[in-house]
Design a protein around this motif. Structure first.
Motif, PDB file in Angstrom:
ATOM      1  N   SER A  16       0.825  -1.210   0.000  1.00 31.81           N
ATOM      2  CA  SER A  16       0.000   0.000   0.000  1.00 31.81           C
ATOM      3  C   SER A  16       0.860   1.262   0.000  1.00 31.81           C
ATOM      4  CB  SER A  16      -0.943  -0.002   1.208  1.00 31.81           C
ATOM      5  OG  SER A  16      -0.204  -0.006   2.407  1.00 31.81           O
ATOM      6  N   ALA A  17       2.048   1.142  -0.582  1.00 32.29           N
ATOM      7  CA  ALA A  17       2.958   2.289  -0.647  1.00 32.29           C
ATOM      8  C   ALA A  17       2.315   3.438  -1.415  1.00 32.29           C
ATOM      9  CB  ALA A  17       4.270   1.878  -1.308  1.00 32.29           C
ATOM     10  N   GLU A  18       2.680   4.640  -1.036  1.00 33.15           N
ATOM     11  CA  GLU A  18       2.097   5.835  -1.638  1.00 33.15           C
ATOM     12  C   GLU A  18       2.832   6.291  -2.887  1.00 33.15           C
ATOM     13  OE1 GLU A  18       1.787   8.682   1.505  1.00 33.15           O
ATOM     14  OE2 GLU A  18       0.513   7.359   2.696  1.00 33.15           O
ATOM     15  N   SER A  19       4.034   5.771  -3.099  1.00 38.47           N
ATOM     16  CA  SER A  19       4.806   6.124  -4.289  1.00 38.47           C
ATOM     17  C   SER A  19       5.814   5.012  -4.548  1.00 38.47           C
ATOM     18  CB  SER A  19       5.548   7.451  -4.069  1.00 38.47           C
ATOM     19  OG  SER A  19       6.535   7.288  -3.054  1.00 38.47           O
ATOM     20  N   LYS A  20       6.471   5.097  -5.691  1.00 41.47           N
ATOM     21  CA  LYS A  20       7.494   4.100  -6.010  1.00 41.47           C
ATOM     22  C   LYS A  20       8.650   4.185  -5.009  1.00 41.47           C
ATOM     23  CE  LYS A  20       7.889   2.682 -10.028  1.00 41.47           C
ATOM     24  NZ  LYS A  20       7.894   1.361 -10.602  1.00 41.47           N
ATOM     25  N   LYS A  21       9.022   5.404  -4.644  1.00 41.24           N
ATOM     26  CA  LYS A  21      10.101   5.599  -3.674  1.00 41.24           C
ATOM     27  C   LYS A  21       9.712   4.999  -2.318  1.00 41.24           C
ATOM     28  CE  LYS A  21      12.996   9.171  -1.614  1.00 41.24           C
ATOM     29  NZ  LYS A  21      13.286  10.588  -1.525  1.00 41.24           N
ATOM     30  N   ASP A  22       8.477   5.191  -1.918  1.00 42.10           N
ATOM     31  CA  ASP A  22       7.974   4.633  -0.667  1.00 42.10           C
ATOM     32  C   ASP A  22       7.963   3.101  -0.742  1.00 42.10           C
ATOM     33  OD1 ASP A  22       6.825   4.713   1.943  1.00 42.10           O
ATOM     34  OD2 ASP A  22       4.800   4.580   1.090  1.00 42.10           O
ATOM     35  N   ILE A  24       9.934   1.160  -2.585  1.00 45.32           N
ATOM     36  CA  ILE A  24      11.326   0.691  -2.513  1.00 45.32           C
ATOM     37  C   ILE A  24      11.828   0.753  -1.074  1.00 45.32           C
ATOM     38  CG2 ILE A  24      13.697   1.240  -3.209  1.00 45.32           C
ATOM     39  CD1 ILE A  24      12.436   2.162  -5.940  1.00 45.32           C
ATOM     40  N   HIS A  25      11.509   1.830  -0.379  1.00 44.30           N
ATOM     41  CA  HIS A  25      11.922   1.967   1.018  1.00 44.30           C
ATOM     42  C   HIS A  25      11.321   0.854   1.881  1.00 44.30           C
ATOM     43  CE1 HIS A  25      12.869   3.730   4.888  1.00 44.30           C
ATOM     44  NE2 HIS A  25      11.594   3.660   5.199  1.00 44.30           N
ATOM     45  N   LYS A  26      10.034   0.618   1.740  1.00 39.00           N
ATOM     46  CA  LYS A  26       9.360  -0.398   2.548  1.00 39.00           C
ATOM     47  C   LYS A  26       9.818  -1.805   2.183  1.00 39.00           C
ATOM     48  CE  LYS A  26       5.464   2.460   3.795  1.00 39.00           C
ATOM     49  NZ  LYS A  26       4.073   2.779   3.661  1.00 39.00           N
ATOM     50  N   MET A  27      10.111  -2.040   0.929  1.00 34.63           N
ATOM     51  CA  MET A  27      10.653  -3.340   0.527  1.00 34.63           C
ATOM     52  C   MET A  27      12.044  -3.537   1.128  1.00 34.63           C
ATOM     53  SD  MET A  27       8.522  -5.138  -1.255  1.00 34.63           S
ATOM     54  CE  MET A  27       9.421  -6.240  -2.325  1.00 34.63           C
ATOM     55  N   GLY A  28      12.799  -2.451   1.243  1.00 30.17           N
ATOM     56  CA  GLY A  28      14.111  -2.507   1.881  1.00 30.17           C
ATOM     57  C   GLY A  28      13.998  -2.903   3.352  1.00 30.17           C
ATOM     58  N   ILE A  29      12.973  -2.389   4.008  1.00 29.68           N
ATOM     59  CA  ILE A  29      12.732  -2.770   5.401  1.00 29.68           C
ATOM     60  C   ILE A  29      12.395  -4.259   5.477  1.00 29.68           C
ATOM     61  CG2 ILE A  29      11.177  -2.473   7.377  1.00 29.68           C
ATOM     62  CD1 ILE A  29      10.982   0.518   6.524  1.00 29.68           C
ATOM     63  N   CYS A  30      11.575  -4.729   4.552  1.00 32.86           N
ATOM     64  CA  CYS A  30      11.253  -6.163   4.498  1.00 32.86           C
ATOM     65  C   CYS A  30      12.522  -6.986   4.324  1.00 32.86           C
ATOM     66  CB  CYS A  30      10.311  -6.468   3.335  1.00 32.86           C
ATOM     67  SG  CYS A  30       8.671  -5.763   3.474  1.00 32.86           S
ATOM     68  N   LEU A  31      13.386  -6.552   3.447  1.00 30.58           N
ATOM     69  CA  LEU A  31      14.634  -7.262   3.188  1.00 30.58           C
ATOM     70  C   LEU A  31      15.498  -7.324   4.446  1.00 30.58           C
ATOM     71  CD1 LEU A  31      16.518  -8.690   1.232  1.00 30.58           C
ATOM     72  CD2 LEU A  31      17.325  -6.437   0.480  1.00 30.58           C
ATOM     73  N   LYS A  32      15.588  -6.208   5.155  1.00 31.97           N
ATOM     74  CA  LYS A  32      16.358  -6.199   6.405  1.00 31.97           C
ATOM     75  C   LYS A  32      15.780  -7.196   7.404  1.00 31.97           C
ATOM     76  CE  LYS A  32      18.018  -1.449   6.324  1.00 31.97           C
ATOM     77  NZ  LYS A  32      18.029  -0.159   7.011  1.00 31.97           N
ATOM     78  N   ILE A  74      13.456  -5.249  -5.531  1.00 31.03           N
ATOM     79  CA  ILE A  74      13.961  -3.893  -5.259  1.00 31.03           C
ATOM     80  C   ILE A  74      14.782  -3.389  -6.438  1.00 31.03           C
ATOM     81  CG2 ILE A  74      15.536  -2.572  -3.788  1.00 31.03           C
ATOM     82  CD1 ILE A  74      14.543  -4.395  -1.446  1.00 31.03           C
ATOM     83  N   LYS A  75      15.651  -4.239  -6.976  1.00 31.95           N
ATOM     84  CA  LYS A  75      16.454  -3.849  -8.139  1.00 31.95           C
ATOM     85  C   LYS A  75      15.564  -3.496  -9.329  1.00 31.95           C
ATOM     86  CE  LYS A  75      20.716  -6.426  -7.268  1.00 31.95           C
ATOM     87  NZ  LYS A  75      21.565  -7.555  -7.718  1.00 31.95           N
ATOM     88  N   THR A  76      14.557  -4.315  -9.583  1.00 29.50           N
ATOM     89  CA  THR A  76      13.639  -4.047 -10.694  1.00 29.50           C
ATOM     90  C   THR A  76      12.913  -2.719 -10.490  1.00 29.50           C
ATOM     91  OG1 THR A  76      13.298  -6.408 -11.089  1.00 29.50           O
ATOM     92  CG2 THR A  76      11.615  -4.910 -11.947  1.00 29.50           C
ATOM     93  N   SER A  77      12.447  -2.481  -9.279  1.00 29.45           N
ATOM     94  CA  SER A  77      11.735  -1.225  -8.992  1.00 29.45           C
ATOM     95  C   SER A  77      12.656  -0.026  -9.161  1.00 29.45           C
ATOM     96  CB  SER A  77      11.183  -1.250  -7.570  1.00 29.45           C
ATOM     97  OG  SER A  77      10.170  -2.214  -7.457  1.00 29.45           O
ATOM     98  N   LYS A  78      13.896  -0.151  -8.727  1.00 27.70           N
ATOM     99  CA  LYS A  78      14.848   0.957  -8.889  1.00 27.70           C
ATOM    100  C   LYS A  78      15.150   1.212 -10.368  1.00 27.70           C
ATOM    101  CE  LYS A  78      17.220   0.773  -4.458  1.00 27.70           C
ATOM    102  NZ  LYS A  78      18.479   0.482  -3.749  1.00 27.70           N
ATOM    103  N   ASN A  79      15.275   0.146 -11.149  1.00 31.95           N
ATOM    104  CA  ASN A  79      15.570   0.280 -12.580  1.00 31.95           C
ATOM    105  C   ASN A  79      14.394   0.875 -13.345  1.00 31.95           C
ATOM    106  OD1 ASN A  79      18.141  -0.735 -12.318  1.00 31.95           O
ATOM    107  ND2 ASN A  79      17.552  -2.821 -12.832  1.00 31.95           N
ATOM    108  N   ASN A  80      13.172   0.674 -12.844  1.00 26.98           N
ATOM    109  CA  ASN A  80      11.981   1.195 -13.500  1.00 26.98           C
ATOM    110  C   ASN A  80      11.623   2.605 -13.034  1.00 26.98           C
ATOM    111  OD1 ASN A  80      11.690  -1.120 -14.994  1.00 26.98           O
ATOM    112  ND2 ASN A  80      10.249  -2.058 -13.571  1.00 26.98           N
TER     113      ASN A  80
END
Length: 81
Positions: A16-22, A24-32, A74-80
């Motif tokens: 339910s992220a509000e933007s692509k940047k959000d 990516i950030h939340k997926m990073g938290i999941c990864l951690k 995360i890589k795919t989202s950053k590349n897009n």
């Protein structure tokens, strides 16, 4: 056990992220959190805290696969972006 549930809850937030940047950030938290869970599983293994070695190995494999999936996502989202 507790750290194993955190990635799922954080992934719900990422969906339910509000933007692509959000996202990516939340997926990073999941990864951690997934990496933390993997370390906890290794501690359980090394300290012989589980008698069910087969299940522990399966869970470690699954956690590692999820880490790979999240890294790729995360890589795919950053590349897009």
């Amino acid at each position: 056990m507790r750290s194993g549930t955190s990635p799922a809850l954080n992934y719900g937030e990422a969906q339910s992220a509000e933007s692509k940047k959000d996202f990516i950030h939340k997926m990073g938290i999941c990864l951690k959190e997934l990496r933390e869970t993997f370390v906890c599983l290794k501690i359980i293994e090394k300290a012989n805290l589980s008698t069910d070695r087969e299940s522990l190995m399966q869970v470690k494999i699954e956690a590692n696969q999820l880490i790979s999936i999240f890294v790729s996502s995360i890589k795919t989202s950053k590349n897009n972006s």
